[in-house]
Design an enzyme around this catalytic site. Structure first.
Site, PDB file in Angstrom:
ATOM      1  N   LYS A 163      -0.056  -0.631   4.301  1.00 30.76           N
ATOM      2  CA  LYS A 163       0.822  -1.754   3.986  1.00 30.76           C
ATOM      3  C   LYS A 163       0.461  -2.861   4.973  1.00 30.76           C
ATOM      4  O   LYS A 163       1.105  -3.030   6.011  1.00 30.76           O
ATOM      5  CB  LYS A 163       2.273  -1.286   4.156  1.00 30.76           C
ATOM      6  CG  LYS A 163       3.277  -2.106   3.403  1.00 30.76           C
ATOM      7  CD  LYS A 163       4.628  -1.411   3.403  1.00 30.76           C
ATOM      8  CE  LYS A 163       5.739  -2.349   2.990  1.00 30.76           C
ATOM      9  NZ  LYS A 163       5.631  -2.882   1.646  1.00 30.76           N
TER      10      LYS A 163
HETATM   11  N1  PPE Z   1       4.041  -0.932  -3.810  1.00 31.42           N
HETATM   12  C1  PPE Z   1       3.955  -2.076  -3.087  1.00 31.42           C
HETATM   13  C2  PPE Z   1       2.775  -2.933  -3.254  1.00 31.42           C
HETATM   14  C3  PPE Z   1       4.991  -2.387  -2.202  1.00 31.42           C
HETATM   15  O1  PPE Z   1       4.902  -3.506  -1.491  1.00 31.42           O
HETATM   16  C4  PPE Z   1       6.114  -1.542  -2.093  1.00 31.42           C
HETATM   17  C5  PPE Z   1       7.230  -1.875  -1.171  1.00 31.42           C
HETATM   18  C6  PPE Z   1       6.142  -0.363  -2.875  1.00 31.42           C
HETATM   19  C7  PPE Z   1       5.083  -0.099  -3.718  1.00 31.42           C
HETATM   20  C8  PPE Z   1       7.271   0.627  -2.772  1.00 31.42           C
HETATM   21  O2  PPE Z   1       7.223   1.316  -1.566  1.00 31.42           O
HETATM   22  P1  PPE Z   1       8.541   1.908  -0.872  1.00 31.42           P
HETATM   23  O3  PPE Z   1       9.316   0.736  -0.358  1.00 31.42           O
HETATM   24  O4  PPE Z   1       8.037   2.777   0.199  1.00 31.42           O
HETATM   25  O5  PPE Z   1       9.290   2.650  -1.903  1.00 31.42           O
HETATM   26  N2  PPE Z   1       7.425  -3.253  -0.957  1.00 31.42           N
HETATM   27  C9  PPE Z   1       8.149  -3.703   0.194  1.00 31.42           C
HETATM   28  C10 PPE Z   1       7.931  -5.184   0.436  1.00 31.42           C
HETATM   29  C11 PPE Z   1       8.659  -6.128  -0.416  1.00 31.42           C
HETATM   30  C12 PPE Z   1       8.515  -7.550   0.082  1.00 31.42           C
HETATM   31  O6  PPE Z   1       8.615  -8.466  -0.734  1.00 31.42           O
HETATM   32  O7  PPE Z   1       8.340  -7.769   1.285  1.00 31.42           O
HETATM   33  C13 PPE Z   1       9.612  -3.299   0.126  1.00 31.42           C
HETATM   34  O8  PPE Z   1      10.115  -2.961  -0.937  1.00 31.42           O
HETATM   35  O9  PPE Z   1      10.244  -3.306   1.177  1.00 31.42           O
END
Ligand code: PPE
Length: 308
Positions: A163
């Site tokens: 990330k």
């Molecule tokens: N894919 C991506 C690309 C992603 O950024 C997130 C979280 C997820 C999947 C889901 O992951 P999880 O949160 O572990 O279930 N995205 C984060 C960032 C959002 C933002 O705009 O900043 C979040 O949901 O916190």
């Protein structure tokens, strides 16, 4: 609550081991990460429950932060335990109701250029109250999604399992395209044309009672909400399978939804103007249990709620 409002409230941010005033948590214009995207971050949510405030899967998020840093050859100068405690401290000291927590590890000020090793590794953890990412209405009645013309970064381009800050310009392109076309969210395909994920969420599809989600090899971030929803669905005795999905699996889905920390569990009610009509019985059961755990009303048998 807006970021400005947090500033006016004199909220505190944890910055390199100390709590500092919101307005003082600043960096130099020649910070490496600002120029090259050389940061890794997390998004975590804290929920106020009757039993106190708890941070959902905090330790797992911090482990992922450490793994993201590892992929980019960054050594975080704090242990897992220190990061976990720092996040709890930020939530405690600001006395927020429910909030979103944003830890970030970045290459700081010290050197320009593509060899970043002389730039210091800096760490900050901020938190602010952040409402429903795709709207309250989205959680209830679903969002309209568009399959993006922007491909998701490949597994050998920028490892999607990290990330990292710089990776998000890919998601931003997809998100803006979707918004410009009048949709709420983008669904990105991977380099082989298989369904990958939303701009900031993982995706699930239900067909004939079976729940499908793309595997890690489809350029997804391995979401912690994705993992939680899988466990919940299996507990509810649904069959959850990782499988390659194509565009028409979305068009012909019985149900579809996004999962993510910011978004939580959000139904998709349309893909490229193909409706996915309600009711969505499986999704609703998953939502009920997921939000029940977050509210502290359903037994948290996995120890996901880490009380501050
Ligand atoms: N894919 C991506 C690309 C992603 O950024 C997130 C979280 C997820 C999947 C889901 O992951 P999880 O949160 O572990 O279930 N995205 C984060 C960032 C959002 C933002 O705009 O900043 C979040 O949901 O916190």
């Amino acid at each position: 609550m807006s970021l400005k409002a947090c500033e006016e409230k004199n909220a505190k941010i944890w910055f390199n081991g100390e709590l500092v005033e919101w307005r003082d948590a600043k960096i130099h214009i020649l910070t490496h990460a600002l120029h090259y995207g050389s940061s890794v971050f997390e998004g975590i949510r804290a929920y106020r429950t009757k039993k106190g405030t708890a941070i959902f899967r905090l330790t797992d998020h911090m482990k992922r932060l450490i793994n993201s840093a590892k992929i980019y050859y960054m050594d975080i100068p704090y242990s897992l335990e220190e990061l976990v405690e720092a996040a709890k401290e930020v939530v405690r000291v600001n006395n927020f109701d429910s909030c979103y927590i944003r830890p970030i590890v970045f290459r700081g000020y010290g050197v320009m250029g593509l060899n970043p090793l002389q730039a210091p590794i800096e760490v900050a953890i901020a938190a602010w109250p952040w409402g429903a990412y795709l709207g309250e209405e989205g959680i209830k009645n679903g969002v309209r999604a568009k399959i993006s013309s922007i491909e998701r970064i490949g597994v050998n381009t920028l490892p999607p399992q990290a990330k990292a800050g710089g990776q998000y310009i890919n998601s931003i392109l997809a998100k803006l395209e979707a918004l410009n076309c009048g949709f709420d969210e983008a669904i990105m395909l991977d380099q082989n044309g298989y369904v990958s994920e939303g701009s900031g969420e993982n995706i699930f599809v239900v067909k004939n009672g079976v729940i499908y989600t793309p595997p890690v090899a489809c350029s997804i971030l391995e979401g912690i909400t994705r993992n939680s929803v899988t466990k919940i669905a299996e507990e509810l005795e649904y069959d959850v399978r990782e499988r390659l999905l194509v565009r028409s699996d979305l068009y012909l889905a019985d149900e579809a939804f996004f999962t993510g920390t910011a978004a939580e569990v959000v139904p998709i009610r349309e893909v490229d103007n193909h409706p996915i009509p309600q009711p969505w019985p499986i999704l609703r059961k998953i939502q009920e249990r997921f939000y029940g755990i977050l509210r502290g009303e359903i037994e948290d048998k996995y120890g996901w709620m880490e009380y501050i």
